[in-house]
Design a protein around this motif. Structure first.
Motif, short mmCIF file in Angstrom:
data_model
loop_
_atom_site.label_atom_id
_atom_site.label_comp_id
_atom_site.label_asym_id
_atom_site.label_seq_id
_atom_site.Cartn_x
_atom_site.Cartn_y
_atom_site.Cartn_z
N GLY A 105 102.47 19.19 -37.14
CA GLY A 105 102.54 17.84 -37.70
C GLY A 105 101.27 17.03 -37.54
N THR A 153 109.69 13.04 -44.45
CA THR A 153 108.95 12.78 -45.69
C THR A 153 107.51 13.27 -45.61
OG1 THR A 153 110.32 10.84 -46.09
CG2 THR A 153 108.25 10.99 -47.31
N THR A 154 106.83 12.93 -44.53
CA THR A 154 105.40 13.25 -44.41
C THR A 154 105.12 14.55 -43.68
OG1 THR A 154 105.13 12.08 -42.32
CG2 THR A 154 104.85 10.78 -44.36
N GLY A 155 106.05 15.00 -42.84
CA GLY A 155 105.83 16.19 -42.01
C GLY A 155 104.97 15.93 -40.80
N LEU A 156 104.60 14.67 -40.58
CA LEU A 156 103.76 14.32 -39.44
C LEU A 156 104.58 14.13 -38.18
CD1 LEU A 156 101.38 11.77 -41.18
CD2 LEU A 156 100.93 14.18 -40.67
N LYS A 181 114.87 12.41 -38.94
CA LYS A 181 113.71 13.06 -38.33
C LYS A 181 114.09 14.48 -37.91
CE LYS A 181 111.29 8.91 -37.12
NZ LYS A 181 110.68 8.12 -36.08
N ASP A 241 105.68 12.32 -34.79
CA ASP A 241 105.69 10.92 -34.36
C ASP A 241 105.35 10.83 -32.87
OD1 ASP A 241 108.03 11.61 -33.01
OD2 ASP A 241 109.33 10.37 -34.24
N ASP A 247 108.45 13.60 -39.11
CA ASP A 247 108.97 12.76 -40.17
C ASP A 247 109.35 13.66 -41.34
OD1 ASP A 247 108.36 11.22 -42.83
OD2 ASP A 247 108.75 9.68 -41.31
#
Length: 76
Positions: free
Chosen positions: A20, A33-36, A6, A38, A31
């Motif tokens: 994000g 992978t997703t760029g979101l 992360k 958490d 994250d």
């Protein structure tokens, strides 16, 4: 970056949908992978200019802020 991949981000961002896809103030964890963003949301009250992760996984942040929602410190 944390051991789990992360990404920690600090800077001059705040308010709705600031990073994000979430509302985060000056410090966020994304994250890889997703760029979101958490659930990590310390809610710093000023700009974060430095981030370090200790061997035990604790996150240290420095900058022009007086604290966060979880931990109050003066001029960290």
């Amino acid at each position: 970056m944390q051991a789990d991949g992360k990404i920690l981000a600090g800077g001059n961002f705040s308010g709705a949908n600031s990073i994000g896809g979430q509302t985060r103030n000056y410090l966020a964890r994304l994250d890889a992978t997703t760029g979101l963003a958490d659930s990590f949301d310390p809610n710093a009250n000023g700009i974060v200019v430095a981030i370090a992760v200790q061997a035990d996984g604790k996150i240290l942040a420095g900058g022009g802020f007086r604290g966060s929602e979880q931990h109050r410190r003066t001029d960290a």
